[in-house]
Design a protein around this motif. Structure first.
Motif, PDB file in Angstrom:
ATOM      1  N   PHE A   1      66.487-105.851  -3.974  1.00  0.00           N
ATOM      2  CA  PHE A   1      66.164-106.571  -5.206  1.00  0.00           C
ATOM      3  C   PHE A   1      66.791-105.890  -6.413  1.00  0.00           C
ATOM      4  O   PHE A   1      67.336-106.555  -7.301  1.00  0.00           O
ATOM      5  N   GLN A   2      66.738-104.565  -6.457  1.00  0.00           N
ATOM      6  CA  GLN A   2      67.344-103.832  -7.565  1.00  0.00           C
ATOM      7  C   GLN A   2      68.865-104.002  -7.569  1.00  0.00           C
ATOM      8  O   GLN A   2      69.486-104.058  -8.633  1.00  0.00           O
ATOM      9  N   TYR A   3      69.461-104.094  -6.404  1.00  0.00           N
ATOM     10  CA  TYR A   3      70.908-104.312  -6.305  1.00  0.00           C
ATOM     11  C   TYR A   3      71.280-105.650  -6.932  1.00  0.00           C
ATOM     12  O   TYR A   3      72.230-105.749  -7.711  1.00  0.00           O
ATOM     13  N   ILE A   4      70.508-106.687  -6.600  1.00  0.00           N
ATOM     14  CA  ILE A   4      70.764-108.011  -7.168  1.00  0.00           C
ATOM     15  C   ILE A   4      70.543-107.985  -8.682  1.00  0.00           C
ATOM     16  O   ILE A   4      71.354-108.524  -9.453  1.00  0.00           O
ATOM     17  N   GLN A   5      69.452-107.344  -9.123  1.00  0.00           N
ATOM     18  CA  GLN A   5      69.184-107.243 -10.555  1.00  0.00           C
ATOM     19  C   GLN A   5      70.313-106.519 -11.275  1.00  0.00           C
ATOM     20  O   GLN A   5      70.710-106.908 -12.378  1.00  0.00           O
ATOM     21  N   THR A   6      70.818-105.470 -10.670  1.00  0.00           N
ATOM     22  CA  THR A   6      71.899-104.698 -11.285  1.00  0.00           C
ATOM     23  C   THR A   6      73.127-105.568 -11.495  1.00  0.00           C
ATOM     24  O   THR A   6      73.759-105.525 -12.559  1.00  0.00           O
ATOM     25  N   TRP A   7      73.461-106.379 -10.506  1.00  0.00           N
ATOM     26  CA  TRP A   7      74.627-107.259 -10.661  1.00  0.00           C
ATOM     27  C   TRP A   7      74.391-108.324 -11.726  1.00  0.00           C
ATOM     28  O   TRP A   7      75.302-108.645 -12.503  1.00  0.00           O
ATOM     29  N   VAL A   8      73.185-108.872 -11.780  1.00  0.00           N
ATOM     30  CA  VAL A   8      72.897-109.892 -12.797  1.00  0.00           C
ATOM     31  C   VAL A   8      72.989-109.271 -14.189  1.00  0.00           C
ATOM     32  O   VAL A   8      73.615-109.841 -15.101  1.00  0.00           O
ATOM     33  N   ILE A   9      72.383-108.105 -14.370  1.00  0.00           N
ATOM     34  CA  ILE A   9      72.431-107.427 -15.666  1.00  0.00           C
ATOM     35  C   ILE A   9      73.880-107.076 -16.018  1.00  0.00           C
ATOM     36  O   ILE A   9      74.317-107.233 -17.163  1.00  0.00           O
ATOM     37  N   PHE A  10      74.637-106.595 -15.032  1.00  0.00           N
ATOM     38  CA  PHE A  10      76.038-106.260 -15.273  1.00  0.00           C
ATOM     39  C   PHE A  10      76.819-107.478 -15.740  1.00  0.00           C
ATOM     40  O   PHE A  10      77.604-107.395 -16.690  1.00  0.00           O
ATOM     41  N   LEU A  11      76.610-108.632 -15.090  1.00  0.00           N
ATOM     42  CA  LEU A  11      77.326-109.838 -15.488  1.00  0.00           C
ATOM     43  C   LEU A  11      76.932-110.288 -16.892  1.00  0.00           C
ATOM     44  O   LEU A  11      77.795-110.712 -17.678  1.00  0.00           O
ATOM     45  N   ILE A  12      75.652-110.172 -17.225  1.00  0.00           N
ATOM     46  CA  ILE A  12      75.203-110.536 -18.581  1.00  0.00           C
ATOM     47  C   ILE A  12      75.833-109.614 -19.615  1.00  0.00           C
ATOM     48  O   ILE A  12      76.306-110.057 -20.667  1.00  0.00           O
ATOM     49  N   VAL A  13      75.854-108.323 -19.327  1.00  0.00           N
ATOM     50  CA  VAL A  13      76.452-107.359 -20.262  1.00  0.00           C
ATOM     51  C   VAL A  13      77.941-107.643 -20.425  1.00  0.00           C
ATOM     52  O   VAL A  13      78.476-107.626 -21.539  1.00  0.00           O
ATOM     53  N   MET A  14      78.622-107.908 -19.307  1.00  0.00           N
ATOM     54  CA  MET A  14      80.051-108.208 -19.406  1.00  0.00           C
ATOM     55  C   MET A  14      80.279-109.482 -20.218  1.00  0.00           C
ATOM     56  O   MET A  14      81.214-109.561 -21.010  1.00  0.00           O
ATOM     57  N   LEU A  15      79.420-110.481 -20.036  1.00  0.00           N
ATOM     58  CA  LEU A  15      79.526-111.716 -20.816  1.00  0.00           C
ATOM     59  C   LEU A  15      79.345-111.430 -22.308  1.00  0.00           C
ATOM     60  O   LEU A  15      80.106-111.920 -23.140  1.00  0.00           O
ATOM     61  N   LEU A  16      78.344-110.610 -22.634  1.00  0.00           N
ATOM     62  CA  LEU A  16      78.111-110.267 -24.041  1.00  0.00           C
ATOM     63  C   LEU A  16      79.283-109.483 -24.628  1.00  0.00           C
ATOM     64  O   LEU A  16      79.735-109.761 -25.745  1.00  0.00           O
ATOM     65  N   VAL A  17      79.787-108.507 -23.891  1.00  0.00           N
ATOM     66  CA  VAL A  17      80.896-107.698 -24.401  1.00  0.00           C
ATOM     67  C   VAL A  17      82.158-108.547 -24.540  1.00  0.00           C
ATOM     68  O   VAL A  17      82.863-108.477 -25.559  1.00  0.00           O
ATOM     69  N   MET A  18      82.439-109.373 -23.545  1.00  0.00           N
ATOM     70  CA  MET A  18      83.635-110.223 -23.630  1.00  0.00           C
ATOM     71  C   MET A  18      83.516-111.256 -24.759  1.00  0.00           C
ATOM     72  O   MET A  18      84.507-111.550 -25.424  1.00  0.00           O
TER      73      MET A  18
ATOM     74  N   PHE B   1      77.605-101.367 -27.709  1.00  0.00           N
ATOM     75  CA  PHE B   1      76.630-101.925 -26.771  1.00  0.00           C
ATOM     76  C   PHE B   1      77.022-101.601 -25.334  1.00  0.00           C
ATOM     77  O   PHE B   1      76.189-101.191 -24.526  1.00  0.00           O
ATOM     78  N   PHE B   2      78.295-101.773 -25.010  1.00  0.00           N
ATOM     79  CA  PHE B   2      78.775-101.465 -23.656  1.00  0.00           C
ATOM     80  C   PHE B   2      78.610 -99.978 -23.339  1.00  0.00           C
ATOM     81  O   PHE B   2      78.188 -99.602 -22.241  1.00  0.00           O
ATOM     82  N   TYR B   3      78.898 -99.128 -24.303  1.00  0.00           N
ATOM     83  CA  TYR B   3      78.745 -97.680 -24.103  1.00  0.00           C
ATOM     84  C   TYR B   3      77.283 -97.324 -23.840  1.00  0.00           C
ATOM     85  O   TYR B   3      76.971 -96.542 -22.933  1.00  0.00           O
ATOM     86  N   MET B   4      76.371 -97.903 -24.608  1.00  0.00           N
ATOM     87  CA  MET B   4      74.940 -97.628 -24.410  1.00  0.00           C
ATOM     88  C   MET B   4      74.472 -98.152 -23.043  1.00  0.00           C
ATOM     89  O   MET B   4      73.656 -97.516 -22.382  1.00  0.00           O
ATOM     90  N   TYR B   5      75.008 -99.288 -22.633  1.00  0.00           N
ATOM     91  CA  TYR B   5      74.668 -99.825 -21.317  1.00  0.00           C
ATOM     92  C   TYR B   5      75.108 -98.870 -20.214  1.00  0.00           C
ATOM     93  O   TYR B   5      74.345 -98.552 -19.304  1.00  0.00           O
ATOM     94  N   VAL B   6      76.348 -98.417 -20.290  1.00  0.00           N
ATOM     95  CA  VAL B   6      76.867 -97.512 -19.262  1.00  0.00           C
ATOM     96  C   VAL B   6      76.120 -96.187 -19.282  1.00  0.00           C
ATOM     97  O   VAL B   6      75.794 -95.620 -18.240  1.00  0.00           O
ATOM     98  N   LEU B   7      75.795 -95.710 -20.463  1.00  0.00           N
ATOM     99  CA  LEU B   7      75.144 -94.402 -20.579  1.00  0.00           C
ATOM    100  C   LEU B   7      73.693 -94.424 -20.123  1.00  0.00           C
ATOM    101  O   LEU B   7      73.245 -93.519 -19.412  1.00  0.00           O
ATOM    102  N   HIS B   8      72.943 -95.461 -20.491  1.00  0.00           N
ATOM    103  CA  HIS B   8      71.496 -95.440 -20.243  1.00  0.00           C
ATOM    104  C   HIS B   8      71.013 -96.402 -19.161  1.00  0.00           C
ATOM    105  O   HIS B   8      70.047 -96.111 -18.470  1.00  0.00           O
ATOM    106  N   VAL B   9      71.633 -97.549 -19.003  1.00  0.00           N
ATOM    107  CA  VAL B   9      71.139 -98.532 -18.050  1.00  0.00           C
ATOM    108  C   VAL B   9      71.824 -98.390 -16.697  1.00  0.00           C
ATOM    109  O   VAL B   9      71.178 -98.402 -15.661  1.00  0.00           O
ATOM    110  N   TYR B  10      73.133 -98.239 -16.710  1.00  0.00           N
ATOM    111  CA  TYR B  10      73.886 -98.232 -15.462  1.00  0.00           C
ATOM    112  C   TYR B  10      73.958 -96.838 -14.845  1.00  0.00           C
ATOM    113  O   TYR B  10      74.833 -96.539 -14.069  1.00  0.00           O
ATOM    114  N   GLU B  11      73.006 -96.014 -15.177  1.00  0.00           N
ATOM    115  CA  GLU B  11      72.958 -94.648 -14.654  1.00  0.00           C
ATOM    116  C   GLU B  11      72.569 -94.681 -13.177  1.00  0.00           C
ATOM    117  O   GLU B  11      71.567 -95.273 -12.798  1.00  0.00           O
TER     118      GLU B  11
END
Length: 182
Positions: free
Chosen positions: A76-93, A166-176
Motif C-alpha cells: 500500500f505504501q508503494y502505491i501511495q508513494t507512486w501516486v504522491i510522486f506523480l502528483i508532485v511531478m505534475l505540480l512541478v511540471m 517545492f520539489f527539493y522539499m519533497y525529495v528531502l523530507h517526503v521521498y526519504e
C-alpha cells in the motif's frame, strides 16, 4: 565381646528378614506408588509438551500474520508513494510550464516595448500609442488582507523558483528512503 556383637547381628538380621516377609505387601504398595508417580510425571511431561506445541503453533500463526500485514502495508505504501510522486511531478511540471508561459509573455511584452520605442523614436513629435504606459517594466509587490499580489517581469523566475523549492522539499523530507528491520 566379639561374640556378643555377632549374636546381636544375627538376631537383628533374623528380625529384619522376618519383617521383610511380613511386610511384602508394604513393598508392593511402595512399588505401585513409584509406578503411579512415574505415570503422573510422564503424563505431566506430555501435557507440558502439548501446551508447548500449541504455543509454538500460535506463535508461528502470529508471525505469519505479522509478515502478511507488513507485506500488505509495504504494498500500500508503494502505491501511495507512486501516486504522491506523480502528483508532485505534475505540480512541478505545471510550475515549470507556467514559468515558461510567463517568460514567453514577458518576451512578447519586451518586443512590444522595443517596437513602441522604435515608433516613438521615428515619430518623436507624436504621442505614444494607447495602452502603453511607463510602468510596463516595473516590479511591484502588494500585500493586503485579501492576499499577495506580485506584478513583475520576473514572475516566471519566482514561479520557477517556487516549483524547484517545492520539489527539493519533497525529495528531502517526503521521498526519504528508510529501511525497516524485520
Amino acid at each position: 565381646m566379639m561374640r556378643v556383637l555377632l549374636l546381636i547381628t544375627l538376631i537383628l538380621s533374623t528380625i529384619v528378614s522376618a519383617n521383610e516377609y511380613k511386610d511384602k505387601d508394604f513393598w508392593q504398595d511402595i512399588e505401585a506408588l513409584k509406578k503411579e508417580s512415574q505415570l503422573k510425571e510422564e503424563q505431566n511431561f506430555y501435557e507440558s509438551l502439548s501446551r508447548h506445541e500449541a504455543f509454538e503453533k500460535e506463535r508461528f500463526a502470529y508471525d505469519v500474520f505479522r509478515f502478511d500485514d507488513n507485506k500488505d502495508s509495504f504494498t500500500f505504501q508503494y502505491i501511495q508513494t507512486w501516486v504522491i510522486f506523480l502528483i508532485v511531478m505534475l505540480l512541478v511540471m505545471s510550475g515549470v510550464y507556467l514559468a515558461y508561459l510567463q517568460f514567453k509573455l514577458d518576451e512578447k511584452k519586451a518586443l512590444a516595448q522595443l517596437e513602441i520605442q522604435r515608433l516613438l523614436a521615428r515619430n518623436a513629435a507624436t504621442e505614444p500609442p494607447p495602452g502603453t504606459s511607463a510602468d510596463d517594466g516595473e516590479t511591484s509587490l502588494e500585500v493586503s488582507t485579501s492576499g499577495i499580489k506580485i506584478t513583475s517581469s520576473v514572475i516566471g523566475l519566482v514561479v520557477l523558483a517556487m516549483s524547484f523549492a517545492f520539489f527539493y522539499m519533497y525529495v528531502l523530507h517526503v521521498y526519504e528512503l528508510k529501511i525497516t528491520p524485520y
